[in-house]
Design a protein around this motif. Sequence first.
Motif, PDB file in Angstrom:
ATOM      1  N   ARG A  41       0.821  -1.225   0.000  1.00 48.91           N
ATOM      2  CA  ARG A  41       0.000   0.000   0.000  1.00 48.91           C
ATOM      3  C   ARG A  41       0.840   1.254   0.000  1.00 48.91           C
ATOM      4  NH1 ARG A  41      -5.365  -0.331   3.503  1.00 48.91           N
ATOM      5  NH2 ARG A  41      -5.531   1.665   2.446  1.00 48.91           N
ATOM      6  N   SER A  42       2.158   1.107   0.070  1.00 47.79           N
ATOM      7  CA  SER A  42       3.007   2.292   0.164  1.00 47.79           C
ATOM      8  C   SER A  42       4.300   2.061  -0.617  1.00 47.79           C
ATOM      9  CB  SER A  42       3.336   2.570   1.631  1.00 47.79           C
ATOM     10  OG  SER A  42       4.370   3.528   1.717  1.00 47.79           O
ATOM     11  N   TYR A  74       6.064  16.368   0.295  1.00 45.20           N
ATOM     12  CA  TYR A  74       5.516  15.123  -0.234  1.00 45.20           C
ATOM     13  C   TYR A  74       4.530  15.475  -1.342  1.00 45.20           C
ATOM     14  CZ  TYR A  74       3.631  10.347   0.015  1.00 45.20           C
ATOM     15  OH  TYR A  74       3.242   9.060  -0.270  1.00 45.20           O
ATOM     16  N   GLY A 106       1.822  14.327  -4.179  1.00 43.16           N
ATOM     17  CA  GLY A 106       0.943  13.185  -4.482  1.00 43.16           C
ATOM     18  C   GLY A 106       0.579  12.452  -3.211  1.00 43.16           C
ATOM     19  N   ALA A 107       0.012  13.187  -2.260  1.00 48.24           N
ATOM     20  CA  ALA A 107      -0.231  12.650  -0.913  1.00 48.24           C
ATOM     21  C   ALA A 107      -1.418  11.699  -0.866  1.00 48.24           C
ATOM     22  CB  ALA A 107      -0.459  13.802   0.065  1.00 48.24           C
ATOM     23  N   THR A 136      -2.089   7.893   3.353  1.00 44.95           N
ATOM     24  CA  THR A 136      -1.628   6.610   3.886  1.00 44.95           C
ATOM     25  C   THR A 136      -0.118   6.663   4.190  1.00 44.95           C
ATOM     26  OG1 THR A 136      -3.314   5.514   2.590  1.00 44.95           O
ATOM     27  CG2 THR A 136      -1.524   4.136   3.358  1.00 44.95           C
ATOM     28  N   VAL A 177       1.191  17.594  -0.486  1.00 39.90           N
ATOM     29  CA  VAL A 177       0.447  18.238  -1.577  1.00 39.90           C
ATOM     30  C   VAL A 177      -0.399  17.194  -2.320  1.00 39.90           C
ATOM     31  CG1 VAL A 177       0.652  19.626  -3.684  1.00 39.90           C
ATOM     32  CG2 VAL A 177       2.358  19.883  -1.849  1.00 39.90           C
ATOM     33  N   GLU A 178      -1.666  17.527  -2.484  1.00 44.29           N
ATOM     34  CA  GLU A 178      -2.596  16.629  -3.199  1.00 44.29           C
ATOM     35  C   GLU A 178      -3.644  17.503  -3.886  1.00 44.29           C
ATOM     36  OE1 GLU A 178      -3.047  13.274  -3.944  1.00 44.29           O
ATOM     37  OE2 GLU A 178      -4.721  14.153  -5.038  1.00 44.29           O
ATOM     38  N   PHE A 179      -3.908  17.228  -5.179  1.00 37.67           N
ATOM     39  CA  PHE A 179      -4.863  18.114  -5.857  1.00 37.67           C
ATOM     40  C   PHE A 179      -6.288  17.573  -5.949  1.00 37.67           C
ATOM     41  CE2 PHE A 179      -3.910  17.229 -10.703  1.00 37.67           C
ATOM     42  CZ  PHE A 179      -4.213  15.883 -10.530  1.00 37.67           C
ATOM     43  N   SER A 180      -6.492  16.307  -5.580  1.00 40.15           N
ATOM     44  CA  SER A 180      -7.851  15.779  -5.666  1.00 40.15           C
ATOM     45  C   SER A 180      -8.615  16.153  -4.387  1.00 40.15           C
ATOM     46  CB  SER A 180      -7.806  14.259  -5.833  1.00 40.15           C
ATOM     47  OG  SER A 180      -8.921  13.671  -5.210  1.00 40.15           O
ATOM     48  N   SER A 226      -9.595  12.938  -2.191  1.00 41.63           N
ATOM     49  CA  SER A 226      -8.525  12.390  -1.344  1.00 41.63           C
ATOM     50  C   SER A 226      -8.114  13.430  -0.317  1.00 41.63           C
ATOM     51  CB  SER A 226      -7.298  12.035  -2.174  1.00 41.63           C
ATOM     52  OG  SER A 226      -7.619  11.169  -3.199  1.00 41.63           O
ATOM     53  N   GLU A 263      -3.597  21.520  -3.553  1.00 38.12           N
ATOM     54  CA  GLU A 263      -3.204  22.316  -4.718  1.00 38.12           C
ATOM     55  C   GLU A 263      -2.606  21.395  -5.767  1.00 38.12           C
ATOM     56  OE1 GLU A 263      -3.549  25.237  -5.805  1.00 38.12           O
ATOM     57  OE2 GLU A 263      -4.028  26.493  -4.086  1.00 38.12           O
ATOM     58  N   ASP A 264      -2.456  21.954  -6.972  1.00 32.81           N
ATOM     59  CA  ASP A 264      -1.780  21.240  -8.051  1.00 32.81           C
ATOM     60  C   ASP A 264      -0.267  21.421  -7.879  1.00 32.81           C
ATOM     61  OD1 ASP A 264      -0.714  20.380 -10.483  1.00 32.81           O
ATOM     62  OD2 ASP A 264      -2.502  21.025 -11.599  1.00 32.81           O
ATOM     63  N   ALA A 265       0.448  20.303  -7.817  1.00 32.46           N
ATOM     64  CA  ALA A 265       1.906  20.382  -7.624  1.00 32.46           C
ATOM     65  C   ALA A 265       2.610  21.024  -8.824  1.00 32.46           C
ATOM     66  CB  ALA A 265       2.468  18.985  -7.368  1.00 32.46           C
ATOM     67  N   ARG A 266       1.868  21.256  -9.915  1.00 30.23           N
ATOM     68  CA  ARG A 266       2.467  21.967 -11.061  1.00 30.23           C
ATOM     69  C   ARG A 266       2.543  23.477 -10.799  1.00 30.23           C
ATOM     70  NH1 ARG A 266      -1.182  18.340 -13.678  1.00 30.23           N
ATOM     71  NH2 ARG A 266      -0.022  16.689 -14.731  1.00 30.23           N
ATOM     72  N   GLN A 281       2.354  10.887 -12.862  1.00 29.74           N
ATOM     73  CA  GLN A 281       1.965  11.727 -14.001  1.00 29.74           C
ATOM     74  C   GLN A 281       3.053  11.668 -15.069  1.00 29.74           C
ATOM     75  OE1 GLN A 281      -0.735  13.347 -14.512  1.00 29.74           O
ATOM     76  NE2 GLN A 281      -1.678  13.839 -12.540  1.00 29.74           N
TER      77      GLN A 281
HETATM   78  N1  SAM Z   1       1.592   8.497  -2.284  1.00 23.90           N
HETATM   79  C1  SAM Z   1       0.273   7.983  -2.037  1.00 23.90           C
HETATM   80  C2  SAM Z   1       0.376   6.916  -0.949  1.00 23.90           C
HETATM   81  O1  SAM Z   1       1.377   6.227  -0.869  1.00 23.90           O
HETATM   82  O2  SAM Z   1      -0.580   6.790  -0.167  1.00 23.90           O
HETATM   83  C3  SAM Z   1      -0.374   7.484  -3.320  1.00 23.90           C
HETATM   84  C4  SAM Z   1      -0.295   8.505  -4.430  1.00 23.90           C
HETATM   85  S1  SAM Z   1      -1.191   8.116  -5.877  1.00 23.90           S
HETATM   86  C5  SAM Z   1      -0.198   6.996  -6.719  1.00 23.90           C
HETATM   87  C6  SAM Z   1      -0.936   9.592  -6.819  1.00 23.90           C
HETATM   88  C7  SAM Z   1      -1.633  10.789  -6.233  1.00 23.90           C
HETATM   89  O3  SAM Z   1      -1.083  11.956  -6.826  1.00 23.90           O
HETATM   90  C8  SAM Z   1      -3.138  10.822  -6.520  1.00 23.90           C
HETATM   91  O4  SAM Z   1      -3.836  10.981  -5.316  1.00 23.90           O
HETATM   92  C9  SAM Z   1      -3.323  12.039  -7.417  1.00 23.90           C
HETATM   93  O5  SAM Z   1      -4.542  12.721  -7.210  1.00 23.90           O
HETATM   94  C10 SAM Z   1      -2.119  12.895  -7.008  1.00 23.90           C
HETATM   95  N2  SAM Z   1      -1.683  13.845  -8.044  1.00 23.90           N
HETATM   96  C11 SAM Z   1      -1.468  13.587  -9.357  1.00 23.90           C
HETATM   97  N3  SAM Z   1      -1.074  14.697 -10.002  1.00 23.90           N
HETATM   98  C12 SAM Z   1      -1.009  15.679  -9.074  1.00 23.90           C
HETATM   99  C13 SAM Z   1      -0.661  17.054  -9.133  1.00 23.90           C
HETATM  100  N4  SAM Z   1      -0.295  17.620 -10.291  1.00 23.90           N
HETATM  101  N5  SAM Z   1      -0.717  17.778  -7.991  1.00 23.90           N
HETATM  102  C14 SAM Z   1      -1.091  17.194  -6.826  1.00 23.90           C
HETATM  103  N6  SAM Z   1      -1.438  15.901  -6.710  1.00 23.90           N
HETATM  104  C15 SAM Z   1      -1.391  15.145  -7.819  1.00 23.90           C
END
Ligand code: SAM
Length: 245
Positions: free
Chosen positions: A63-64, A87, A89-90, A94, A112-115, A118, A137-140, A161
Motif C-alpha cells: 500500500r506504500s 511530499y 501526491g499525498a 496513507t 500536496v494533493e490536488f484531488s 482524497s 493544490e496542483d503540484a504543477r 503523471q
Molecule cells: N503516495 C500515495 C500513498 O502512498 O498513499 C499514493 C499517491 S497516488 C499513486 C498519486 C496521487 O497523486 C493521486 O492521489 C493524485 O490525485 C495525485 N496527483 C497527481 N497529479 C497531481 C498534481 N499535479 N498535484 C497534486 N497531486 C497530484
Amino acid sequence: MRGGIKVLIEPHRHEGVFVAKGKEDALVTKNLVPGEAVYGEKRISVQNEDGTKEEYRVWNPFRSKLAAAVLSGVDNIWIAPGSRVLYLGAASGTTVSHVSDIVGPTGMVYAVEFSPRSGRDLLNMAKKRPNVIPIIEDARHPWKYRMLVGMVDVIFSDVAQPDQARIIGLNASFFLKSGGHFVISIKANCIDSTVPAEAVFASEVKTLQSQEFKPAEQVTLEPFERDHACVVGGYRMPKKQKAGA
Ligand code: SAM
C-alpha cells in the motif's frame, strides 16, 4: 503482546523505521498519535522494561511505495527523525502518515494533493498530526503554496503523471535546499506504455539529471508494485573539495 505471541521491536537500518518481530516480521513506524489508526492498519502495543508503553503501526509495502522501496533494499530514503519533507501526491495520506511517524515531533511534512476527494481524508488525518501541513493544490503550481512551505531537506514524489520529472524539478527549484535529496516513485506505464519499463526509467533519470538532480540509486519495487522504480539522489550537490584543499 498480541494474541499471546511476544512481539519484539527492532530498529531498522533506516532511522525512524522499525521491524516488529513476531510470528511474521512486519515493517512498522512508531505511532505519533497512540491509540489512533489512520486507514485501518494494524497497531502493535509494546511495553518497555520500565513499564511505559509504545505503539507501532504496521506499514504495508503493498500500500506504500516508500515502504516497498525500504523493503527492496534502497540504501537511503533521506527521511529520518527531524527531517523536513515535501511530499507530492499525498492522496488520502496513507504513506504521509508513516512519514509523519518517522520524522516525529521535530520534523515536518508538507503534503500536496490536488484531488479534493482524497484531500478530505488528508485534511482529517492532519488535524491529529501537528507535523503534517496538508496542501490541496496542483503540484504543477508551487508558487500557489510557497507561503506555506519552508525550505525542505527532501522531496518525495508519487504523483504518477507523465510530467512528474518536470513537477519535482519545479518544486525543487522553489523548496529544496542545495545538498538536499529527492526520492521519486516512477510508474512506467504512466509515462509511456509503448516501450519497456527500463527504457522509461532511463529516460526519466536523464530528465532528472537535466534539472540539477544527481540520481544515485534505483531500485525496482517488484514484487510489491509492477513496473515501478524508485530513484533516489541529491540536488545541487556541492562540488567535492579537491584533496588537500
Ligand atoms: N503516495 C500515495 C500513498 O502512498 O498513499 C499514493 C499517491 S497516488 C499513486 C498519486 C496521487 O497523486 C493521486 O492521489 C493524485 O490525485 C495525485 N496527483 C497527481 N497529479 C497531481 C498534481 N499535479 N498535484 C497534486 N497531486 C497530484
